[in-house]
Design an enzyme around this catalytic site. Structure first.
Site, mmCIF file in Angstrom:
data_model
loop_
_atom_site.group_PDB
_atom_site.id
_atom_site.type_symbol
_atom_site.label_atom_id
_atom_site.label_comp_id
_atom_site.label_asym_id
_atom_site.label_seq_id
_atom_site.Cartn_x
_atom_site.Cartn_y
_atom_site.Cartn_z
ATOM 1 C CB CYS A 40 3.987 16.906 2.661
ATOM 2 S SG CYS A 40 5.432 15.922 3.018
ATOM 3 C CG ASP A 53 6.991 9.108 4.670
ATOM 4 O OD1 ASP A 53 8.154 9.545 4.646
ATOM 5 O OD2 ASP A 53 6.021 9.769 5.091
HETATM 6 O O1 LIG Z 1 5.422 13.700 6.334
HETATM 7 C C1 LIG Z 1 4.455 13.559 5.588
HETATM 8 O O2 LIG Z 1 3.347 14.024 5.867
HETATM 9 C C2 LIG Z 1 4.653 12.853 4.309
HETATM 10 N N1 LIG Z 1 5.909 12.307 3.956
HETATM 11 C C3 LIG Z 1 5.809 11.786 2.599
HETATM 12 C C4 LIG Z 1 4.349 11.680 2.303
HETATM 13 C C5 LIG Z 1 3.607 12.424 3.397
HETATM 14 O O3 LIG Z 1 2.958 13.497 2.849
#
Ligand SMILES: O=C(O)[C@H]1NCC[C@@H]1O
Length: 353
Positions: free
Chosen positions: A106, A268
């Site tokens: 993440c 997201d």
């Molecule tokens: O920034 C990321 O990589 C992520 N944000 C939420 C889910 C993903 O892993």
């Protein structure tokens, strides 16, 4: 000041009971929340981070739903459990939590956790940048936190594990959307990529609920059709979600917008750090981007921005891959102490569908 971490809380309860008290630090990166568990989570066992992830999933999943779901969280909450690192040179190790389980990488969490590591004294601050090595389930991620002379931390850039285009132009029949052609790329997690215009959506202006519905349908159809493979471990070989894009791959001078739908219809809010990593790998492999070229990636939802740059060629097993640098900013937004009462029938939390 030494940080309170989940791995020094050896006396924490091993089951969800009235003894449980979880302290958190709340941050966000480009609008995407990160709930960092400071203390109160059980000590996980296992020789490797993937073993500890298995322990969390099999034995303590109620703790995840306790701090992630309603009434303490919500279906778009994202979390970080710090565990004892097992990789040489790691400053910290982390498990990522989402609404249906655990992630392999993440980027937005790495950006927030790197600041947290410096601010909590886990890593000694250096000017103008402090290196923080974060062991993630996908492997070691190296982050660099800007630090000014007064010790104030700021923007973060990170280099993730080797990223690669896994498959191009896969045809998939998606209920309600028809036959689509998608690419699958890996940036610490596998994502399907589709230009949203192909299904009549615009990642900058369409309603969030329409994007979520389409993204979840596409992920579901692909999971039923495609078997993924990762050279390091089968534990990494699953599709994490679908990234709908603005289709702006060949024009490097304009910001590229995207939105990730992952886990159980989770949306997201940031440009998605691992998704930017995967998209840079895809754009590089297709010849749309050269080494050292910095592009702006924008979240279709909040319009927050990361940058992404392919900085070196490498390999992942036998496959051509790139090292990608992603840059973004995280902010603190609070802290919490979560408790429960033994007679609360919703003590493990809940999500509405
Ligand atoms: O920034 C990321 O990589 C992520 N944000 C939420 C889910 C993903 O892993």
């Amino acid at each position: 000041m030494a940080a309170p971490t989940s791995y020094d809380s050896a006396s924490s309860p091993s089951r969800l009971s009235a003894d449980v008290v979880i302290h958190t630090t709340e941050m966000h990166t480009g609008g995407e929340p990160l709930r960092i568990i400071d203390s109160g989570y059980p000590t996980l066992v296992g020789d490797t981070i993937l073993d500890k992830l298995r322990d969390a999933r099999q034995n303590y999943d109620q703790f995840r739903t306790f701090f992630m779901s309603e009434p303490r969280g919500h279906r778009d909450m994202y979390g970080a459990i710090l565990v004892e690192p097992d990789a040489p040179g790691a400053d910290l190790a982390v498990l990522f939590t989402q609404n249906e389980g655990y992630g392999t990488m993440c980027g937005h969490a790495v950006i927030a956790l790197s600041r947290y590591a410096v601010d909590r004294g886990i890593v000694k601050p250096m000017t103008p940048e402090t290196q923080v090595n974060i062991q993630c389930p996908c492997g070691m991620v190296r982050a660099y936190v800007s630090c000014d002379e007064n010790g104030k931390t700021g923007a973060v850039r990170f280099h993730s594990v080797p990223a690669f285009l896994f498959a191009e132009d896969i045809e998939v029949d998606v209920e309600g959307l028809g036959k689509l052609r998608v690419d699958i790329s890996y940036g610490g997690a596998f994502y399907a990529f589709l230009d949203a215009a192909k299904i009549g959506l615009d990642v900058r202006t369409s309603k969030a609920r329409d994007i979520v519905a389409a993204g979840a349908q596409i992920t579901g159809a692909l999971k039923a059709k495609i078997k993924l493979h990762h050279p390091d471990s089968n534990d990494l070989a699953f599709l994490s979600g679908t990234i709908l894009t603005d289709g702006n791959d060949p024009f490097p001078n304009k910001p590229a917008a995207q939105v990730l739908v992952f886990a159980d219809s989770q949306l997201d809010r940031c440009p998605c750090g691992s998704g930017v990593t995967a998209r840079v790998a895809l754009q590089y492999k297709k010849g749309f981007m050269h080494l050292g070229q910095r592009r702006i990636y924008e979240s279709g939802t909040t319009k927050t921005k990361f940058t992404g740059t392919a900085i070196a060629e490498t390999t992942a097993g036998e496959v051509d891959a790139v090292v990608v640098e992603v840059r973004g900013r995280a902010h603190y937004c609070g802290s919490n102490v979560f408790t429960l009462e033994e007679d609360d029938i919703l003590k493990a939390g809940f999500l509405l569908h």
